[in-house]
Scaffold this motif. Structure first.
Motif, PDB file in Angstrom:
ATOM      1  N   ASP A   1       4.432  -2.396 -32.332  1.00 35.18           N
ATOM      2  CA  ASP A   1       5.017  -1.247 -31.634  1.00 35.18           C
ATOM      3  C   ASP A   1       6.497  -1.551 -31.428  1.00 35.18           C
ATOM      4  O   ASP A   1       6.861  -2.424 -30.631  1.00 35.18           O
ATOM      5  CB  ASP A   1       4.315  -1.051 -30.287  1.00 35.18           C
ATOM      6  N   ARG A   2       7.363  -0.819 -32.133  1.00 32.09           N
ATOM      7  CA  ARG A   2       8.793  -1.140 -32.080  1.00 32.09           C
ATOM      8  C   ARG A   2       9.410  -0.867 -30.712  1.00 32.09           C
ATOM      9  O   ARG A   2      10.572  -1.229 -30.468  1.00 32.09           O
ATOM     10  CB  ARG A   2       9.554  -0.405 -33.179  1.00 32.09           C
ATOM     11  N   PHE A   3       8.677  -0.233 -29.819  1.00 37.92           N
ATOM     12  CA  PHE A   3       9.139  -0.078 -28.441  1.00 37.92           C
ATOM     13  C   PHE A   3       9.553  -1.428 -27.871  1.00 37.92           C
ATOM     14  O   PHE A   3      10.615  -1.564 -27.250  1.00 37.92           O
ATOM     15  CB  PHE A   3       8.032   0.551 -27.584  1.00 37.92           C
ATOM     16  N   TYR A   4       8.720  -2.452 -28.059  1.00 38.97           N
ATOM     17  CA  TYR A   4       8.986  -3.762 -27.475  1.00 38.97           C
ATOM     18  C   TYR A   4      10.194  -4.431 -28.124  1.00 38.97           C
ATOM     19  O   TYR A   4      10.995  -5.085 -27.444  1.00 38.97           O
ATOM     20  CB  TYR A   4       7.751  -4.650 -27.599  1.00 38.97           C
TER      21      TYR A   4
ATOM     22  N   TYR B   1      15.940   2.944 -37.118  1.00 34.16           N
ATOM     23  CA  TYR B   1      15.479   4.305 -37.398  1.00 34.16           C
ATOM     24  C   TYR B   1      16.129   4.869 -38.656  1.00 34.16           C
ATOM     25  O   TYR B   1      16.321   6.076 -38.781  1.00 34.16           O
ATOM     26  CB  TYR B   1      15.787   5.203 -36.193  1.00 34.16           C
ATOM     27  N   SER B   2      16.443   4.003 -39.590  1.00 33.51           N
ATOM     28  CA  SER B   2      17.154   4.435 -40.793  1.00 33.51           C
ATOM     29  C   SER B   2      16.345   5.420 -41.628  1.00 33.51           C
ATOM     30  O   SER B   2      16.908   6.234 -42.371  1.00 33.51           O
ATOM     31  CB  SER B   2      17.530   3.219 -41.646  1.00 33.51           C
ATOM     32  N   GLU B   3      15.027   5.390 -41.520  1.00 33.48           N
ATOM     33  CA  GLU B   3      14.182   6.289 -42.305  1.00 33.48           C
ATOM     34  C   GLU B   3      13.881   7.594 -41.568  1.00 33.48           C
ATOM     35  O   GLU B   3      13.237   8.484 -42.129  1.00 33.48           O
ATOM     36  CB  GLU B   3      12.877   5.583 -42.674  1.00 33.48           C
TER      37      GLU B   3
ATOM     38  N   ASP C   1      21.880  12.214 -31.375  1.00 27.66           N
ATOM     39  CA  ASP C   1      20.681  11.559 -30.862  1.00 27.66           C
ATOM     40  C   ASP C   1      21.062  10.358 -30.002  1.00 27.66           C
ATOM     41  O   ASP C   1      22.158   9.816 -30.109  1.00 27.66           O
ATOM     42  CB  ASP C   1      19.782  11.107 -32.019  1.00 27.66           C
ATOM     43  N   TYR C   2      20.119   9.936 -29.170  1.00 30.79           N
ATOM     44  CA  TYR C   2      20.358   8.788 -28.306  1.00 30.79           C
ATOM     45  C   TYR C   2      20.438   7.500 -29.119  1.00 30.79           C
ATOM     46  O   TYR C   2      19.802   7.351 -30.164  1.00 30.79           O
ATOM     47  CB  TYR C   2      19.236   8.654 -27.273  1.00 30.79           C
ATOM     48  N   GLY C   3      21.232   6.550 -28.606  1.00 27.15           N
ATOM     49  CA  GLY C   3      21.358   5.258 -29.272  1.00 27.15           C
ATOM     50  C   GLY C   3      20.085   4.445 -29.179  1.00 27.15           C
ATOM     51  O   GLY C   3      19.613   3.882 -30.167  1.00 27.15           O
ATOM     52  N   PHE C   4      19.508   4.384 -27.975  1.00 28.36           N
ATOM     53  CA  PHE C   4      18.234   3.694 -27.782  1.00 28.36           C
ATOM     54  C   PHE C   4      17.092   4.709 -27.780  1.00 28.36           C
ATOM     55  O   PHE C   4      17.194   5.761 -27.164  1.00 28.36           O
ATOM     56  CB  PHE C   4      18.228   2.937 -26.452  1.00 28.36           C
ATOM     57  N   PHE C   5      16.028   4.396 -28.482  1.00 32.89           N
ATOM     58  CA  PHE C   5      14.824   5.220 -28.515  1.00 32.89           C
ATOM     59  C   PHE C   5      15.145   6.684 -28.837  1.00 32.89           C
ATOM     60  O   PHE C   5      14.807   7.587 -28.066  1.00 32.89           O
ATOM     61  CB  PHE C   5      14.075   5.140 -27.182  1.00 32.89           C
TER      62      PHE C   5
ATOM     63  N   LYS D   1      10.573   9.384 -18.253  1.00 35.16           N
ATOM     64  CA  LYS D   1       9.291   8.790 -18.621  1.00 35.16           C
ATOM     65  C   LYS D   1       9.496   7.510 -19.415  1.00 35.16           C
ATOM     66  O   LYS D   1       8.781   6.520 -19.226  1.00 35.16           O
ATOM     67  CB  LYS D   1       8.474   9.794 -19.433  1.00 35.16           C
ATOM     68  N   LEU D   2      10.495   7.526 -20.285  1.00 32.35           N
ATOM     69  CA  LEU D   2      10.809   6.343 -21.079  1.00 32.35           C
ATOM     70  C   LEU D   2      11.221   5.190 -20.175  1.00 32.35           C
ATOM     71  O   LEU D   2      10.750   4.053 -20.344  1.00 32.35           O
ATOM     72  CB  LEU D   2      11.933   6.663 -22.066  1.00 32.35           C
TER      73      LEU D   2
END
Length: 206
Positions: free
Chosen positions: A43-46, A121-123, A130-134, A142-143
Motif C-alpha cells: 500500500d503506497r500510502f505508507y 504517480y507517473s502512470e 493536483d496535490y503534491g502529496f496523495f 480524512k486523509l
C-alpha cells in the motif's frame, strides 16, 4: 453582575512540554518502519507517509493540513547566489500565520525524496493543480486522520511514542525541526521565518 469564568488555555510552553520532540535517529527509525509497512502491505500510502515525515522534518511546516494542501504548481526551483550550480527546491503554502509562506528544502530531501514523490504517480493522470502529496485523495481531513492514526500506531509499535511519559504525535516532528536548529546555533529569526512563527515564540519556548 458576575463575570464569566474564562477557562485556562494551555500556553505554547506547556503544549511544547507535553509534546516533546523526536530525535534524528528516532525519525529515521519511524521512516524505515513506514517503508517496511509499505513493503509488507504493498500500500503506497505508507511509502508516501515516509516521504511526508521527511518533508516535515526538513521544512519546519506544521504537520497536518498545511503540507497536505500544497499543490504541484506551488513547487519551484530557485537559484542560490552562493551556489548557483545547485538549485534550491521551494514550496509555497498557506500557513496558520501567513497567507503565503515559502519554505526551502534541505538538499537531501531535494535529491533523494522529491524525485520519489514525483515519480510515484507517473502512470496516473496528475497535473499541476493536483496535490503534491496523495494527489488521488480528495478528502484532506480524512486523509490526515488516517496519517495521524497510523503515525501513532507505528510510533507505538516502535516503542517511540512516549518520552518521559509524554505523547509524541505527528506534530512533534515540528518540534524536532525547531529544536535541532536552535541547538545548531541557527539565528532565532531564521528559525522563526522557516517555521512561519515569531522569534518571540521561539525564544519563549525553545
Amino acid at each position: 453582575s458576575i463575570l464569566p469564568v474564562i477557562p485556562e488555555l494551555p500556553s505554547t510552553k506547556r503544549i511544547n512540554e507535553e509534546r516533546p520532540m523526536y530525535f534524528p535517529k528516532e525519525i529515521r527509525q519511524l521512516v524505515n518502519a513506514f517503508i517496511k509497512e509499505y513493503e509488507t502491505t504493498n500500500d503506497r500510502f505508507y511509502d508516501e507517509v515516509a516521504d511526508l515525515i521527511q518533508f516535515c522534518r526538513s521544512s519546519g511546516v506544521r504537520p497536518g493540513l498545511e503540507p497536505l494542501k500544497i499543490k504541484r504548481f506551488q513547487t519551484r526551483f530557485i537559484n542560490d547566489p552562493d551556489n548557483p550550480s545547485v538549485p534550491v527546491l521551494t514550496f509555497q503554502l498557506k500557513t496558520k500565520t501567513k497567507p503565503s509562506h515559502t519554505i526551502s528544502m534541505h538538499p537531501d530531501f531535494t535529491h533523494n525524496i522529491y524525485p520519489r514523490m514525483m515519480s510515484r504517480y507517473s502512470e496516473d493522470n496528475i497535473n499541476a493543480e493536483d496535490y503534491g502529496f496523495f494527489p488521488l485523495e480528495k478528502n484532506r481531513d480524512k486523509l490526515y486522520q488516517r496519517i495521524s492514526k497510523n503515525f501513532t500506531r507505528i510510533s507505538q509499535n516502535e516503542k517511540l511514542y512516549y518520552l518521559n511519559d509524554k505523547e509524541r504525535p505527528f506534530y512533534s516532528i515540528r518540534h524536532s525541526f525547531i529544536t535541532n536548529r536552535i541547538n545548531k546555533d541557527v539565528p532565532i529569526q531564521l528559525v522563526a521565518d522557516a517555521s512561519s512563527t515569531s522569534s518571540a515564540v521561539i525564544q519563549s519556548n525553545y
